[in-house]
Design an enzyme around this catalytic site. Structure first.
Site, PDB file in Angstrom:
ATOM      1  CG  HIS A   1      -0.121  15.053   1.289  1.00  0.00           C
ATOM      2  ND1 HIS A   1      -1.054  15.057   0.295  1.00  0.00           N
ATOM      3  CD2 HIS A   1      -0.504  14.096   2.164  1.00  0.00           C
ATOM      4  CE1 HIS A   1      -1.982  14.134   0.550  1.00  0.00           C
ATOM      5  NE2 HIS A   1      -1.666  13.539   1.676  1.00  0.00           N
TER       6      HIS A   1
ATOM      7  CG  HIS B   1      -1.964   1.040   1.242  1.00  0.00           C
ATOM      8  ND1 HIS B   1      -3.166   0.861   1.889  1.00  0.00           N
ATOM      9  CD2 HIS B   1      -2.021   2.272   0.689  1.00  0.00           C
ATOM     10  CE1 HIS B   1      -3.928   1.939   1.740  1.00  0.00           C
ATOM     11  NE2 HIS B   1      -3.241   2.811   1.006  1.00  0.00           N
TER      12      HIS B   1
ATOM     13  CG  ASP C   1      -2.146   4.800   3.582  1.00  0.00           C
ATOM     14  OD1 ASP C   1      -2.080   5.147   2.385  1.00  0.00           O
ATOM     15  OD2 ASP C   1      -3.086   5.133   4.334  1.00  0.00           O
TER      16      ASP C   1
ATOM     17  CG  HIS D   1     -10.230   3.785   2.294  1.00  0.00           C
ATOM     18  ND1 HIS D   1      -9.070   4.501   2.480  1.00  0.00           N
ATOM     19  CD2 HIS D   1     -11.190   4.458   2.964  1.00  0.00           C
ATOM     20  CE1 HIS D   1      -9.339   5.566   3.229  1.00  0.00           C
ATOM     21  NE2 HIS D   1     -10.613   5.570   3.532  1.00  0.00           N
TER      22      HIS D   1
ATOM     23  CG  LEU E   1       4.529   4.777  -5.838  1.00  0.00           C
ATOM     24  CD1 LEU E   1       5.222   3.834  -6.820  1.00  0.00           C
ATOM     25  CD2 LEU E   1       5.464   5.111  -4.687  1.00  0.00           C
ATOM     26  NE  ARG E   2       0.300  11.458  -2.918  1.00  0.00           N
ATOM     27  CZ  ARG E   2      -0.738  10.998  -2.231  1.00  0.00           C
ATOM     28  NH1 ARG E   2      -1.701  10.351  -2.843  1.00  0.00           N
ATOM     29  NH2 ARG E   2      -0.825  11.200  -0.947  1.00  0.00           N
TER      30      ARG E   2
ATOM     31  N   GLY F   1      -2.582  12.071   5.517  1.00  0.00           N
ATOM     32  CA  GLY F   1      -1.529  11.207   5.020  1.00  0.00           C
ATOM     33  C   GLY F   1      -0.161  11.503   5.591  1.00  0.00           C
TER      34      GLY F   1
ATOM     35  CG  HIS G   1      -5.722   2.061   5.751  1.00  0.00           C
ATOM     36  ND1 HIS G   1      -7.085   2.009   5.819  1.00  0.00           N
ATOM     37  CD2 HIS G   1      -5.420   2.728   4.603  1.00  0.00           C
ATOM     38  CE1 HIS G   1      -7.592   2.610   4.759  1.00  0.00           C
ATOM     39  NE2 HIS G   1      -6.605   3.053   4.003  1.00  0.00           N
TER      40      HIS G   1
ATOM     41  CG  ASN H   1      -8.798   8.236   5.428  1.00  0.00           C
ATOM     42  OD1 ASN H   1      -9.086   7.211   6.029  1.00  0.00           O
ATOM     43  ND2 ASN H   1      -9.500   8.677   4.394  1.00  0.00           N
TER      44      ASN H   1
HETATM   45 ZN   LIG Z   1      -6.816   4.239   2.419  1.00  0.00          ZN
END
Ligand SMILES: [Zn+2]
Lengths: 447, 315, 179
Positions: free
Chosen positions: A308, A57, A304, A178, A60-61, A323, A231, A277
């Site tokens: 940012h 999880h 996760d 999720h 990588l954007r 995050g 998560h 989250n």
């Molecule tokens: Zn999530």
């Protein structure tokens, strides 16, 4: 540039000391007093040799949010943290809901060379929760997608969730949920409980997670599919999972390193680095998660990793993004939370951070352990080291780590991906060297 | 005092000191010349991210009566809503040489973020943040209660032995939170009365008794009854069925008013919904302190600004 | 650090009696006289002078207090001072002769603040200044009308006025070279 390494005197997870020869991308030989012609020698005295870590999880954007992270920087962070494979969540822009996008992500990972990037496909088109994405096309694409998730959003519609679970049976896929009931978490800012009441932050009730997990394990049972829960963060979720597993339901679950170490009291600072989250929960939840990881109710640890840009955290709590980055700190945080407490040993770590995530994610090039003939995925870890975690320990683009200023145990000394060092002496290898090796290997494979 | 962010972290001595300084300020407000030269040359910025004319003019009057230069920065509808961040705004105020920033913000914790971020050196005064705290409102409430009970002999006194009942939307009320901490620190016993939907789910750390029945609570003869404003939009979120039912069960109507001891103090932080949480007769009765609360607000805010801007600004 | 006592109880009593006589003399009696002490010890001194004047003149007299904290121009240079109450005798100060009473006169800034404070309360006919100790080092054109003792001092020294109502005993001492 040598592609042969002789690692001498490393301790395997079970404690046996061995030399390891890495050659031609594989673990060539184990034993004592080994020698290998032209090999680069690495003295691993006092180090633990773990199978290359696998993270089910990460975010990588790329494509779409390259100011936060790229596949290159994200996999550099992975390598620095001892990971050799990362699963990339689908909430990119465009969303990874077609074969084209997942193949692009796969290629970016191959070019960078720091870690295997295994794309996760979206369950629904655009993560909108309305219409199934082309799961089959992604499964049979070059990216061979087996894990599907709308992570960031919950597949809330029970009918859609049922269909997705059923549909992926045709190619042995798994839906990674999720678990967040959206109506119960409108405007939610932190765990709902004693602290949220005092701080006046809108609560994020545990039941919003637990009710979805309860529904989905029953759905998975009903249609005979496999389900993965992302998560897990509450003691109640652990109870539901324990019940489901006892019943024989095919459910697996992950916990993040931060949910194993941090709790909601940190939110009193209103420091947005602690906004995540699912939210940080109560201390008793943290303890329940550690126990569940130790007894197998929770199968794996996944980071996760959620980078940012600075401005997304440098603001008031409500406006901040959810995050945390986690790849670089993961092993040390797990070490601090469950190894130091004696709940997990290094064999368990190899299981929850390598073999099990690889098995759940249906990849075979990782997670085979350190055995002769297995792919060359090895992480050398110094368990006796200790450091104050700081920005210098981060190699990805994001600096939104909640662990700054904490003294964390252990240190990744070397990481080998497909038999090539991506980290040596605790330092990331140069981008060009890693990329060149990856290219040579691809060409070799084609010959 | 470096900042005033919450009443939760005010100790008894500091709280009494604030109220005592407010007494001194109130004394000066009886005079013909109300203006003091105390904060001459200091710049106080009213940074309001939420509309609240009442609170803003109270702070403005307080700052001006201490001769501070006042800059009103209404962030609603300005550059802030066009994407300028709290950080950018703070840095602008820093460049302008603000000595104190009075901030009202819809996000809980925004004043604390401002105070701890390093973006600005000014003293930060929380004028209401989200559903977190509104410390000067609680201070003026405590001041008003103390004045009613102890009159001219208020200085140095706590609220020992007083029973205060706070009624209404506790969940969303920063006024309730600030009063819970401050009034109990000052020695009062606090009871909260609300629909169960409007109480936080876990109040184990709150030094209060919580009940759902207003008549029971009033029958025990509290010294102070504080009615909170109820927002109409809560109905739409199913916190209660409608305003009629709310008023019938949790409103201070004429019947309940007449059953109170005549010495009971009736408070409301304003603005009131007459006929909803408080009847017109209750609001206008001699038991009501609604107008005193407004007057005392200026004195309390003068005291807060004075303590924020005087003394050693190191640290 | 050594403390040297420079003024004993009897010296203080004698000084206050002399100041009281001088006030009455300059005012030609006790009529329209308002004594305002500057907190903390100036208030005690003003009360004592009022008692002496009441004895001499036969008409009871009450002293008030004048807090100057809010009028200081050096707020940021010291730890925060908590203001003290200001008490003005019921007759007010308009048209009266106000005698400001302080324990130690030093830079003059306290008196400057006191004059501003008086200006916001009313318009006296005249304002006079009485101080138990004048230690010099004035920074403003202010001088006392009535002085108990001139005590030239170095700026490094500290003058301590102790009064029995507050400190349990009457005496004035100098701490030299407090470093
Ligand atoms: Zn999530």
């Amino acid at each position: 540039m040598t592609n042969t390494y002789l690692i001498s005197g490393a301790a395997l997870p079970d404690g046996t000391r061995t030399d390891i020869v890495l050659k031609d991308g594989l673990i060539a030989e184990l034993g004592t007093g080994l020698s290998a012609a032209g090999a680069q020698r690495i003295d691993a005295d006092g180090l633990v040799a773990l199978p290359g870590l696998v993270d089910l999880h990460t975010h990588l954007r790329e494509p779409g949010y390259e100011q936060s992270e790229t596949v290159l920087t994200g996999t550099q962070a992975a390598a620095a943290g001892g990971f050799t494979a990362v699963f990339a969540m689908a909430n990119t822009s465009p969303v990874a809901d077609t074969a084209g996008v997942v193949e692009q992500e796969l290629s970016l990972g191959e070019q960078a060379g720091y870690a295997t990037v295994q794309p996760i496909g979206a369950v629904t088109v655009g993560l909108a929760g309305e219409q199934l994405a082309e799961l089959g096309a992604m499964a049979s694409s070059r990216a061979r997608v087996r894990v599907f998730s709308d992570d960031g959003a919950c597949v809330w519609d029970p009918v859609l969730m049922r269909r997705a679970l059923e549909y992926v049976k045709s190619f042995d896929g798994v839906i990674a949920q999720h678990a967040q009931e959206p109506r119960l978490t409108v405007g939610a800012q932190m765990n709902e409980g004693a602290v949220s009441g005092e701080l006046g932050l809108t609560g994020w009730p545990a039941v919003a997670e637990e009710s979805i997990i309860a529904r989905d394990v029953l759905l998975a049972e009903h249609v005979g599919s496999s389900l993965h829960i992302c998560h897990v963060s509450t003691a109640g979720s652990v109870d539901v999972l324990r019940w489901a597993k006892a019943r024989g339901i095919r459910v697996t679950a992950e916990v993040t390193p931060h949910h194993l170490l941090l709790d909601e009291e940190l939110v009193r600072s209103f420091d947005a680095r602690y906004k995540v989250n699912p939210p940080l929960r109560r201390p008793e939840d943290v303890l329940a998660l550690r126990e569940a990881l130790a007894d197998g109710t929770i199968d794996i640890v996944a980071t996760d990793h959620a980078p940012h840009p600075v401005e997304s955290k440098d603001c008031e709590w409500d406006a901040a993004a959810n995050g945390m980055v986690g790849l670089e700190s993961a092993l040390s945080v797990v070490h601090a939370s469950v190894v130091e407490s004696g709940q997990l040993d290094w064999t368990d770590i190899a299981r929850v951070l390598s073999s099990e995530p690889a098995r759940i994610g249906r990849i075979t090039s990782h997670g085979q352990g350190i055995v002769a003939g297995a792919p060359g995925q090895v992480t050398l870890y110094d368990p006796s080291a200790s450091r104050e975690f700081g920005t210098a320990d981060l190699t990805g683009k994001g600096v939104n780590s909640p662990f700054f200023g904490r003294t964390l145990p252990g240190r990744v000394i070397a990481t080998f991906h497909n038999g090539f060092a991506t980290v040596l002496d605790g330092e990331l290898r140069p981008t060009e060297d890693v990329a060149r090796f990856a290219a040579e290997q691809r060409m070799g494979a084609r010959v | 005092m470096r900042h005033l962010l919450s009443t939760r972290d005010l100790d008894l001595d500091t709280a009494i000191r604030l109220l005592d300084v407010a007494e001194d300020m109130a004394d000066t407000q009886q005079r013909e010349v109300k203006k003091l030269p105390t904060l001459r040359g200091k710049t106080v910025v009213n940074l309001f991210f939420e509309d609240s004319t009442r609170t803003r003019i109270s702070f403005e009057a307080a700052a001006k009566r201490l001769s501070a230069d006042v800059i009103n920065f209404s962030a609603k509808g300005s550059s802030v809503s066009k994407g300028e961040s709290l950080k950018d705004t703070a840095q602008t105020l820093q460049a302008m040489g603000a000595d104190a920033v009075v901030i009202r913000h819809p996000a809980s914790g925004a004043p604390q973020t401002l105070a701890t971020s390093g973006w600005i050196d000014a003293g930060i005064l929380n004028a209401g943040d989200g559903t977190h705290e509104h410390p000067t409102q609680a201070l003026l409430d405590a001041f008003t209660i103390r004045k009613r009970v102890h009159g001219a002999g208020s200085r140095g006194k706590s609220l020992d032995g007083l029973a205060v009942t706070i009624v209404g939307d506790i969940l969303h009320s920063r006024v309730a939170r600030s009063n819970v901490w401050l009034l109990t620190t000052l020695g009062a016993t606090v009871t909260l009365v609300a629909p169960p939907t409007l109480v936080p789910v876990d109040t184990r750390n709150w030094p209060v008794t919580i009940g759902y029945d207003l008549d029971d609570a009033l029958a025990s003869g509290p010294d102070v009854v504080m009615m909170l404003r109820i927002q109409g939009e809560r109905m739409r979120d199913a916190f209660f069925p409608n305003s009629r039912e709310y008023s019938r069960r949790w409103g201070l109507d004429d019947g309940r008013l007449h059953r109170l001891e005549p010495t009971t103090i009736v408070m409301h932080p304003g603005p009131m919904n007459r006929g909803l949480e408080i009847s017109a007769a209750a609001a206008d009765s001699p038991m009501s302190t609604v107008r005193e609360q407004v007057t005392n607000g200026v004195s309390v805010r003068m005291a807060a600004l004075y303590l924020l801007l005087s003394g050693d600004r190191e640290n | 650090m050594s403390a040297r006592v420079v003024f004993q109880q009897a010296d203080i009593a004698r000084a206050l009696t002399r100041i009281s006589h001088e006030i009455l003399e300059s005012n030609r009696g006790a009529d329209d006289l308002v004594l305002l002490g500057i907190p903390t010890r100036g208030v005690v001194l003003a009360d004592r002078i009022a008692a002496i004047i009441s004895d001499i003149s036969g008409t009871p007299m009450e002293a008030g207090s004048l807090d100057v904290t809010m009028y200081r121009d050096d707020l940021a240079k010291h730890p925060t001072r908590t203001p003290s109450p200001t008490r003005i005798p019921a007759s007010g100060i308009d048209g009266k002769t106000v005698i400001l009473v302080d324990d130690v006169l030093y830079s003059g800034r306290t008196i400057r603040a006191a004059l501003d404070a008086i200006g916001d309360i009313g318009r006296p006919r005249a304002v006079r200044l009485a101080a138990l100790i004048d230690r010099g080092h004035r920074e403003l054109p202010i001088r006392p009308d009535f002085v108990g003792k001139n005590l030239p001092s170095a700026q490094t020294e500290r003058i301590n006025v102790h009064l029995s109502e507050i400190d349990g005993a009457d005496l004035v001492s100098i701490d030299s070279a407090a470093r």
